[in-house]
Design a protein around this motif. Structure first.
Motif, PDB file in Angstrom:
ATOM      1  N   MET A 164       0.824  -1.205   0.000  1.00  0.00           N
ATOM      2  CA  MET A 164       0.000   0.000   0.000  1.00  0.00           C
ATOM      3  C   MET A 164       0.861   1.260   0.000  1.00  0.00           C
ATOM      4  O   MET A 164       0.436   2.315  -0.459  1.00  0.00           O
ATOM      5  N   SER A 165       2.101   1.146   0.492  1.00  0.00           N
ATOM      6  CA  SER A 165       2.997   2.295   0.448  1.00  0.00           C
ATOM      7  C   SER A 165       3.445   2.535  -0.994  1.00  0.00           C
ATOM      8  O   SER A 165       3.343   1.662  -1.843  1.00  0.00           O
ATOM      9  N   GLY A 166       3.924   3.735  -1.268  1.00  0.00           N
ATOM     10  CA  GLY A 166       4.425   4.032  -2.607  1.00  0.00           C
ATOM     11  C   GLY A 166       3.318   4.279  -3.602  1.00  0.00           C
ATOM     12  O   GLY A 166       2.404   5.063  -3.356  1.00  0.00           O
ATOM     13  N   PHE A 167       3.368   3.582  -4.747  1.00  0.00           N
ATOM     14  CA  PHE A 167       2.470   3.850  -5.872  1.00  0.00           C
ATOM     15  C   PHE A 167       0.997   3.805  -5.477  1.00  0.00           C
ATOM     16  O   PHE A 167       0.219   4.693  -5.813  1.00  0.00           O
ATOM     17  N   LYS A 168       0.584   2.754  -4.761  1.00  0.00           N
ATOM     18  CA  LYS A 168      -0.834   2.624  -4.404  1.00  0.00           C
ATOM     19  C   LYS A 168      -1.294   3.789  -3.536  1.00  0.00           C
ATOM     20  O   LYS A 168      -2.345   4.385  -3.778  1.00  0.00           O
ATOM     21  N   TYR A 169      -0.529   4.084  -2.520  1.00  0.00           N
ATOM     22  CA  TYR A 169      -0.897   5.185  -1.623  1.00  0.00           C
ATOM     23  C   TYR A 169      -0.935   6.507  -2.376  1.00  0.00           C
ATOM     24  O   TYR A 169      -1.894   7.281  -2.267  1.00  0.00           O
ATOM     25  N   ASP A 170       0.105   6.779  -3.149  1.00  0.00           N
ATOM     26  CA  ASP A 170       0.173   8.038  -3.887  1.00  0.00           C
ATOM     27  C   ASP A 170      -0.964   8.171  -4.888  1.00  0.00           C
ATOM     28  O   ASP A 170      -1.422   9.276  -5.186  1.00  0.00           O
ATOM     29  N   SER A 171      -1.425   7.045  -5.430  1.00  0.00           N
ATOM     30  CA  SER A 171      -2.513   7.068  -6.401  1.00  0.00           C
ATOM     31  C   SER A 171      -3.874   7.277  -5.742  1.00  0.00           C
ATOM     32  O   SER A 171      -4.712   8.023  -6.245  1.00  0.00           O
ATOM     33  N   LEU A 172      -4.102   6.627  -4.605  1.00  0.00           N
ATOM     34  CA  LEU A 172      -5.392   6.727  -3.923  1.00  0.00           C
ATOM     35  C   LEU A 172      -5.601   8.058  -3.196  1.00  0.00           C
ATOM     36  O   LEU A 172      -6.720   8.558  -3.099  1.00  0.00           O
ATOM     37  N   LYS A 173      -4.530   8.627  -2.668  1.00  0.00           N
ATOM     38  CA  LYS A 173      -4.632   9.795  -1.799  1.00  0.00           C
ATOM     39  C   LYS A 173      -5.416  10.958  -2.435  1.00  0.00           C
ATOM     40  O   LYS A 173      -6.334  11.509  -1.801  1.00  0.00           O
ATOM     41  N   PRO A 174      -5.133  11.373  -3.676  1.00  0.00           N
ATOM     42  CA  PRO A 174      -5.879  12.507  -4.228  1.00  0.00           C
ATOM     43  C   PRO A 174      -7.380  12.241  -4.362  1.00  0.00           C
ATOM     44  O   PRO A 174      -8.193  13.153  -4.136  1.00  0.00           O
ATOM     45  N   LEU A 175      -7.759  11.013  -4.712  1.00  0.00           N
ATOM     46  CA  LEU A 175      -9.191  10.700  -4.827  1.00  0.00           C
ATOM     47  C   LEU A 175      -9.860  10.751  -3.460  1.00  0.00           C
ATOM     48  O   LEU A 175     -10.935  11.351  -3.313  1.00  0.00           O
ATOM     49  N   LEU A 176      -9.243  10.147  -2.466  1.00  0.00           N
ATOM     50  CA  LEU A 176      -9.829  10.169  -1.124  1.00  0.00           C
ATOM     51  C   LEU A 176      -9.944  11.597  -0.603  1.00  0.00           C
ATOM     52  O   LEU A 176     -10.975  11.988  -0.049  1.00  0.00           O
ATOM     53  N   GLU A 177      -8.906  12.387  -0.795  1.00  0.00           N
ATOM     54  CA  GLU A 177      -8.950  13.774  -0.329  1.00  0.00           C
ATOM     55  C   GLU A 177     -10.008  14.581  -1.058  1.00  0.00           C
ATOM     56  O   GLU A 177     -10.638  15.463  -0.468  1.00  0.00           O
ATOM     57  N   SER A 178     -10.247  14.254  -2.329  1.00  0.00           N
ATOM     58  CA  SER A 178     -11.289  14.972  -3.083  1.00  0.00           C
ATOM     59  C   SER A 178     -12.680  14.691  -2.534  1.00  0.00           C
ATOM     60  O   SER A 178     -13.618  15.447  -2.779  1.00  0.00           O
ATOM     61  N   GLN A 179     -12.814  13.605  -1.753  1.00  0.00           N
ATOM     62  CA  GLN A 179     -14.090  13.248  -1.138  1.00  0.00           C
ATOM     63  C   GLN A 179     -14.178  13.746   0.308  1.00  0.00           C
ATOM     64  O   GLN A 179     -15.085  13.372   1.048  1.00  0.00           O
ATOM     65  N   GLY A 180     -13.206  14.561   0.721  1.00  0.00           N
ATOM     66  CA  GLY A 180     -13.212  15.110   2.071  1.00  0.00           C
ATOM     67  C   GLY A 180     -12.677  14.164   3.128  1.00  0.00           C
ATOM     68  O   GLY A 180     -12.945  14.345   4.325  1.00  0.00           O
ATOM     69  N   ILE A 181     -11.926  13.152   2.707  1.00  0.00           N
ATOM     70  CA  ILE A 181     -11.371  12.171   3.642  1.00  0.00           C
ATOM     71  C   ILE A 181      -9.940  12.557   3.980  1.00  0.00           C
ATOM     72  O   ILE A 181      -9.112  12.759   3.089  1.00  0.00           O
ATOM     73  N   LYS A 182      -9.646  12.657   5.270  1.00  0.00           N
ATOM     74  CA  LYS A 182      -8.294  12.976   5.713  1.00  0.00           C
ATOM     75  C   LYS A 182      -7.409  11.755   5.505  1.00  0.00           C
ATOM     76  O   LYS A 182      -7.753  10.650   5.922  1.00  0.00           O
ATOM     77  N   VAL A 183      -6.260  11.951   4.869  1.00  0.00           N
ATOM     78  CA  VAL A 183      -5.385  10.835   4.517  1.00  0.00           C
ATOM     79  C   VAL A 183      -3.986  11.092   5.056  1.00  0.00           C
ATOM     80  O   VAL A 183      -3.425  12.175   4.866  1.00  0.00           O
ATOM     81  N   SER A 184      -3.434  10.101   5.717  1.00  0.00           N
ATOM     82  CA  SER A 184      -2.061  10.178   6.191  1.00  0.00           C
ATOM     83  C   SER A 184      -1.530   8.765   6.307  1.00  0.00           C
ATOM     84  O   SER A 184      -2.275   7.844   6.652  1.00  0.00           O
ATOM     85  N   PHE A 185      -0.262   8.572   5.999  1.00  0.00           N
ATOM     86  CA  PHE A 185       0.311   7.226   6.023  1.00  0.00           C
ATOM     87  C   PHE A 185       0.941   6.954   7.384  1.00  0.00           C
ATOM     88  O   PHE A 185       1.741   7.741   7.876  1.00  0.00           O
ATOM     89  N   ASN A 186       0.550   5.836   7.994  1.00  0.00           N
ATOM     90  CA  ASN A 186       1.081   5.407   9.294  1.00  0.00           C
ATOM     91  C   ASN A 186       0.844   6.436  10.397  1.00  0.00           C
ATOM     92  O   ASN A 186       1.703   6.650  11.257  1.00  0.00           O
ATOM     93  N   ASP A 187      -0.311   7.093  10.380  1.00  0.00           N
ATOM     94  CA  ASP A 187      -0.662   8.053  11.419  1.00  0.00           C
ATOM     95  C   ASP A 187      -1.932   7.557  12.117  1.00  0.00           C
ATOM     96  O   ASP A 187      -3.028   7.672  11.579  1.00  0.00           O
ATOM     97  N   ALA A 188      -1.771   7.008  13.308  1.00  0.00           N
ATOM     98  CA  ALA A 188      -2.916   6.427  14.018  1.00  0.00           C
ATOM     99  C   ALA A 188      -3.978   7.458  14.353  1.00  0.00           C
ATOM    100  O   ALA A 188      -5.135   7.106  14.584  1.00  0.00           O
TER     101      ALA A 188
END
Length: 202
Positions: free
Chosen positions: A9-33
């Protein structure tokens, strides 16, 4: 939830999903509990090949009973469309969940004048080498994939993230179903699911 055969999920997958999730108002951060509202790491205890991934995850979260099914009657993501794909037919085929009965050559012939392919360069090269030339439409992330699909008139693809985006947008679609694990079926008007290679051209 990473399996040995999957890209991490790190790298390409995360970088690809993050903009779509953020466009839906979802806060996104990697390894942040601090961003975790619900721990989904055990959702596969509800996985079954014969129900959709959405149902399995909803059962795990308690959104529906453990034997229930989601009622998804409206789009559940919203994005602005890309005018460059308006009226086009979008193809996508990822390496997993393929069905040799699916009539890709006939589909390519039928829709070639309007068709474009979205996906990774490797997916595109594999598709062209197996089925023939189709125009490539590069996308840098899942948000651009969603924007392309939002404007298309039809999506044709297998059980993939691009399919789930098309379903989330309630676009007309034809799915190449993997009959051993048909776990990506969302029924609505305009959605066709082909187990045996039979489809209705639209």
């Amino acid at each position: 939830d990473e399996q040995p055969w999957m890209a991490p999920m790190s790298g390409f997958k995360y970088d690809s999903l993050k903009p779509l999730l953020e466009s839906q108002g979802i806060k996104v951060s990697f390894n942040d509990a601090n961003c975790v509202e619900y721990d989904m790491s055990g959702w596969r205890e509800c996985y079954r090949d014969d129900i959709s991934l959405a149902d399995a995850q909803a059962r795990y979260c308690g959104v529906i009973p453990r034997n229930g099914f989601l009622e998804l009657n409206a789009p559940w993501i919203r994005v602005d469309g890309n005018p460059d794909t308006k009226g086009r037919v979008i193809f996508n085929r990822s390496p997993r969940y393929n069905n040799d009965l699916f009539p890709w050559p006939a589909i390519l012939e039928n829709y070639l004048d309007d068709a474009i392919f979205i996906g990774t360069e490797h997916e595109y090269d594999t598709f062209v080498s197996k089925f023939g030339f189709v125009e490539y439409f590069p996308t840098k992330d899942c948000l651009e994939v969603a924007q392309a699909i939002a404007s298309c008139r039809l999506f044709v693809g297998n059980q993939s993230s691009a399919f789930w985006i098309a379903a989330a947008l309630r676009k007309p679609l034809i799915q190449e179903v993997y009959p051993i694990a048909p776990n990506s079926i969302i029924k609505y008007d305009g959605a066709q699911y082909s187990f045996d290679g039979k489809i209705n051209y639209v």
